[in-house]
Design a protein around this motif. Structure first.
Motif, PDB file in Angstrom:
ATOM      1  N   TYR A   6       1.010  -1.265   0.164  1.00 46.64           N
ATOM      2  CA  TYR A   6      -0.198   0.452   0.182  1.00 46.64           C
ATOM      3  C   TYR A   6       0.923   1.603  -0.095  1.00 46.64           C
ATOM      4  N   ARG A   7       0.274   2.404  -0.624  1.00 49.78           N
ATOM      5  CA  ARG A   7       0.592   3.788  -0.307  1.00 49.78           C
ATOM      6  C   ARG A   7       0.240   4.500   0.580  1.00 49.78           C
ATOM      7  N   VAL A   8       0.788   5.500   1.414  1.00 50.73           N
ATOM      8  CA  VAL A   8       0.430   5.935   2.343  1.00 50.73           C
ATOM      9  C   VAL A   8      -0.051   7.084   2.660  1.00 50.73           C
ATOM     10  N   ARG A   9      -0.671   7.594   2.164  1.00 47.92           N
ATOM     11  CA  ARG A   9      -1.802   9.394   1.802  1.00 47.92           C
ATOM     12  C   ARG A   9      -2.458   9.804   3.106  1.00 47.92           C
ATOM     13  N   ILE A  26       3.968   0.322   2.188  1.00 45.51           N
ATOM     14  CA  ILE A  26       4.218  -0.466   3.335  1.00 45.51           C
ATOM     15  C   ILE A  26       3.667  -1.441   2.752  1.00 45.51           C
ATOM     16  N   GLU A  27       3.930  -2.385   3.563  1.00 42.24           N
ATOM     17  CA  GLU A  27       3.327  -4.078   3.156  1.00 42.24           C
ATOM     18  C   GLU A  27       2.623  -4.410   4.646  1.00 42.24           C
ATOM     19  N   MET A  28       1.174  -4.969   4.238  1.00 42.44           N
ATOM     20  CA  MET A  28       0.440  -5.460   5.250  1.00 42.44           C
ATOM     21  C   MET A  28      -0.308  -6.143   5.435  1.00 42.44           C
ATOM     22  N   GLY A  29      -0.835  -6.744   5.627  1.00 37.52           N
ATOM     23  CA  GLY A  29      -1.252  -7.891   6.084  1.00 37.52           C
ATOM     24  C   GLY A  29      -2.827  -7.152   6.223  1.00 37.52           C
ATOM     25  N   GLU A  35      -8.074  -2.049   9.301  1.00 33.53           N
ATOM     26  CA  GLU A  35      -7.772  -0.764  10.327  1.00 33.53           C
ATOM     27  C   GLU A  35      -8.033   0.435  10.001  1.00 33.53           C
ATOM     28  N   LYS A  36      -6.506   0.517   9.202  1.00 37.21           N
ATOM     29  CA  LYS A  36      -6.071   1.744   8.067  1.00 37.21           C
ATOM     30  C   LYS A  36      -6.408   2.545   7.077  1.00 37.21           C
ATOM     31  N   PRO A  42      -3.997   0.890  -2.480  1.00 39.84           N
ATOM     32  CA  PRO A  42      -3.380  -0.006  -2.509  1.00 39.84           C
ATOM     33  C   PRO A  42      -1.887  -0.141  -4.185  1.00 39.84           C
ATOM     34  N   VAL A  43      -1.206  -0.647  -4.067  1.00 38.13           N
ATOM     35  CA  VAL A  43       0.244  -0.452  -5.129  1.00 38.13           C
ATOM     36  C   VAL A  43      -0.916  -0.782  -5.940  1.00 38.13           C
ATOM     37  N   ALA A  44      -0.192  -1.618  -7.299  1.00 37.47           N
ATOM     38  CA  ALA A  44      -0.198  -1.908  -8.420  1.00 37.47           C
ATOM     39  C   ALA A  44       0.669  -3.285  -8.295  1.00 37.47           C
TER      40      ALA A  44
END
Length: 78
Positions: A6-9, A26-29, A35-36, A42-44
């Motif tokens: 994901y990209r933080v925005r 950032i990589e997250m489950g 939660e965030k 989402p990043v392609a």
């Protein structure tokens, strides 16, 4: 658990004791991202397409198709 990138925005995000500035990835489950989600985009995927995905994405498309019908070229004279 399925992890995605994901990209933080919108804000700088604190996650697992680390700060991720806006625009960083950032990589997250799935559970953590839910939660965030408000601050994540989402990043392609950068993984190469499988043979089936390549066939689906190129099927019916022409590399030099300009959206014109047959006989209607850019330099047609009347």
């Amino acid at each position: 658990m399925n992890t995605k990138t994901y990209r933080v925005r919108g804000i700088d995000l604190d996650h697992d004791g680390k700060r991720y500035p806006e625009g960083s990835t950032i990589e997250m489950g799935d559970d953590e991202a839910a939660e965030k989600r408000r601050w994540l985009e989402p990043v392609a995927s950068t993984e190469p397409l499988t043979l089936v995905e390549q066939t689906k994405s190129t099927k019916g498309s022409k590399a030099d198709d300009k959206g014109q019908s047959t006989g209607q070229g850019e330099g047609d004279k009347q």
